[in-house]
Design an enzyme around this catalytic site. Structure first.
Site, mmCIF file in Angstrom:
data_model
loop_
_atom_site.group_PDB
_atom_site.id
_atom_site.type_symbol
_atom_site.label_atom_id
_atom_site.label_comp_id
_atom_site.label_asym_id
_atom_site.label_seq_id
_atom_site.Cartn_x
_atom_site.Cartn_y
_atom_site.Cartn_z
ATOM 1 C CD GLU A 1 80.407 63.054 17.406
ATOM 2 O OE1 GLU A 1 80.626 61.629 17.412
ATOM 3 O OE2 GLU A 1 78.679 62.470 17.323
ATOM 4 C CE1 TYR B 1 92.654 44.589 -3.576
ATOM 5 C CE2 TYR B 1 94.289 44.657 -5.176
ATOM 6 C CZ TYR B 1 93.283 43.972 -3.968
ATOM 7 O OH TYR B 1 94.410 42.730 -3.957
ATOM 8 C CG LEU C 1 80.321 55.310 13.769
ATOM 9 C CD1 LEU C 1 81.663 54.220 14.581
ATOM 10 C CD2 LEU C 1 80.706 55.808 13.056
ATOM 11 C CD GLU C 2 75.336 51.209 15.098
ATOM 12 O OE1 GLU C 2 75.541 53.026 14.533
ATOM 13 O OE2 GLU C 2 75.488 50.872 15.688
ATOM 14 C CE LYS D 1 82.523 58.707 16.418
ATOM 15 N NZ LYS D 1 81.713 58.769 16.950
#
Length: 510
Positions: free
Chosen positions: A48, A80, A99-100, A126
């Site tokens: 990864e 935005y 991911l946290e 993911k």
């Protein structure tokens, strides 16, 4: 009621969040960003961090939008695009294990940069994960509030570094450069936008205003080109005479194979051709064969190019079976292609005057100079027990045997024409040409046909209207399609939301 049911359910949140804070967000104004996709290098596994993968991010940012709604002023809200840039820099930035951590950095950077935002929800997913099952994506969702605990967390060195790295919306060129340098350092050495499918792409959205004029233009151009090709083809004059049956005696029509294989029967045949229009020189003489498959794989491989080109390779007959040797001696030229050489002959007369047929220059110069050798002479050709076709002059090198050169240029289709020679005089309309031919070639064993063709040449070559018809058909199809699209556009015009699809997302962002 649906949002009320979610209160108190399990989820990943930052420390210090209060239950009553979640209730306060229900029904409040917020900015919504959905389906943001980036290629990042986050994860625990080495693959990864090396190859990377796609990440999908959703962001909700709560703030008071009533003032912006009344004033319609950009300064009363948050763009935005600015939030998008924060997410992009964090996801495409330095690699994180969890991911946290990615979601936390996005939330912290957003709250730090925009004080008017009271809370932010970040969901990072993911889509491509190594699990045994069918999933849309796996990820985390955090909800961060602007509280005292949060302000204290921002003062820590680690959080300050993450927010500084994620804050890419500032116009400072030095900060943009440092961010780009940090991202470059965290990428693997063999990273390339091409391998990661990150090259810029042009994805035009076809609209009626674009497609209809193009179709009309193609139709207007193609139809005249097609008509010009058809007119050029019609100017070519052809005289075609199919003779394989007409040259067989009446009493042998039921056994044509016996007729062609009997050497005692005279194969001379006389045909009278009437010229329909004036034919300007040079007049090309072709023979046409039908149902003769020169493209058969075994037939095409039965030749030796080395033997044809090099006199020292006359013994190279390993590819020429079954016509390779005679009584142990090599055949030159060997192989089935040369063995089946066409051997019908034609002579022409206009009244009492003979018309000479020029057989020089009927082959390609590249073939004479590079494929057939100037010092390679026929040897043992057609000396076997089974005669396939015509014979060759053993005193002339293969480079001068142009009938053989033309024949050995194999055809791709079972119906083909090959050049026999050229008549170098003009022929007038309604003249009668007497053709004396030797009907020697055996096409009766496989039900083939033989045809003699006299033809002039136009700017596009011989007589063939296929190209012109193809142009006309394509042009008419384009015009008809343009008319159909115009009617559909008038009956069902584009809606305002459909027109907005032509505008890139960056222009739609406030």
């Amino acid at each position: 009621m649906g949002e009320m049911e979610l209160i108190g359910k399990d989820k990943l949140v930052l420390r210090g969040l209060q239950f009553h804070g979640e209730m306060e967000l229900i029904g409040k104004d917020k900015l919504v960003l959905r389906g943001l996709q980036f290629h990042g290098f986050h994860g625990v596994k080495q693959e990864e961090k090396t190859l990377g993968q796609k990440f999908v991010v959703d962001v909700d940012a709560w703030m008071d939008l009533s003032t912006a709604g009344e004033t319609d002023c950009m300064s009363d809200t948050v763009s935005y695009t600015d939030i998008y840039r924060i997410v992009k820099d964090v996801v495409e930035g330095p690699s994180q294990n969890l991911l946290e951590s990615v979601a936390h950095r996005i939330a912290c950077a957003t709250l730090l940069k925009f004080p008017q935002i009271s809370a932010v929800r970040v969901e990072v997913g993911k889509p491509h994960v190594a699990v045994q099952g069918i999933v849309d994506y796996l990820g985390v969702e955090i909800l961060s509030f602007r509280t005292g605990a949060f302000i204290k967390a921002l003062s820590s060195p680690e959080t300050a570094m993450s927010t500084a790295n994620g804050d890419a919306a500032r116009p400072s060129s030095s900060q943009d450069g440092s961010t780009a340098t940090m991202k470059k350092r965290n990428r693997p050495q063999y990273y390339h936008p091409f391998t990661q499918q990150q090259l810029p792409a042009c994805k035009p959205i076809l609209t009626p205003q674009m497609v209809i004029p193009v179709l009309v233009f193609v139709g207007i151009i193609f139809i005249p080109i097609g008509l010009a090709c058809i007119a050029a083809s019609n100017k070519v004059v052809e005289v075609v005479d199919q003779y394989e049956t007409k040259c067989v005696p009446q009493y042998l029509l039921r056994d044509k194979v016996a007729y062609i294989q009997d050497p005692s029967i005279d194969k001379t045949c006389t045909r009278i051709l009437k010229i329909p229009k004036d034919m300007k020189k040079p007049i090309y003489v072709y023979y046409q064969l039908d149902k003769f498959y020169q493209n058969h794989r075994r037939y095409m491989k039965s030749r030796s190019d080395m033997q044809l080109r090099n006199p020292k390779k006359v013994d190279d007959t390993r590819l020429c079976k079954p016509e390779a040797t005679v009584h142990g001696n090599p055949i030159v030229p060997c192989g089935l292609i040369a063995w089946s050489l066409f051997n019908d002959t034609y002579s022409f007369a206009r009244g009492d005057k003979m018309l000479m047929v020029n057989k020089q220059g009927i082959s390609w110069r590249s073939e004479r100079e590079h494929i057939f050798g100037k010092h390679v002479y026929p040897r043992n050709f057609q000396n076997g027990s089974l005669i396939g076709g015509g014979s060759l002059d053993p005193t002339k090198p293969l480079s001068k045997q142009e009938d053989l050169i033309v024949w050995m240029r194999t055809a791709a289709l079972p119906t083909f024409r090959k050049l026999y020679g050229k008549i170098e005089v003009d022929l007038q309309a309604n003249e009668l040409i007497t053709v004396t031919m030797q009907n020697n070639y055996n096409t009766y064993s496989f039900g083939g046909k033989k045809t003699l063709v006299l033809s002039t040449a136009g700017v596009l070559g011989g007589k063939n209207s296929f190209l012109g018809r193809a142009y006309v058909i394509v042009g008419m199809a384009c015009l008809l399609l343009a008319l159909l699209l115009t009617l559909l556009y008038l009956v069902f015009p584009l809606r305002e939301q459909d027109i907005s699809l032509r505008t890139p997302p960056s222009r739609l962002a406030r």
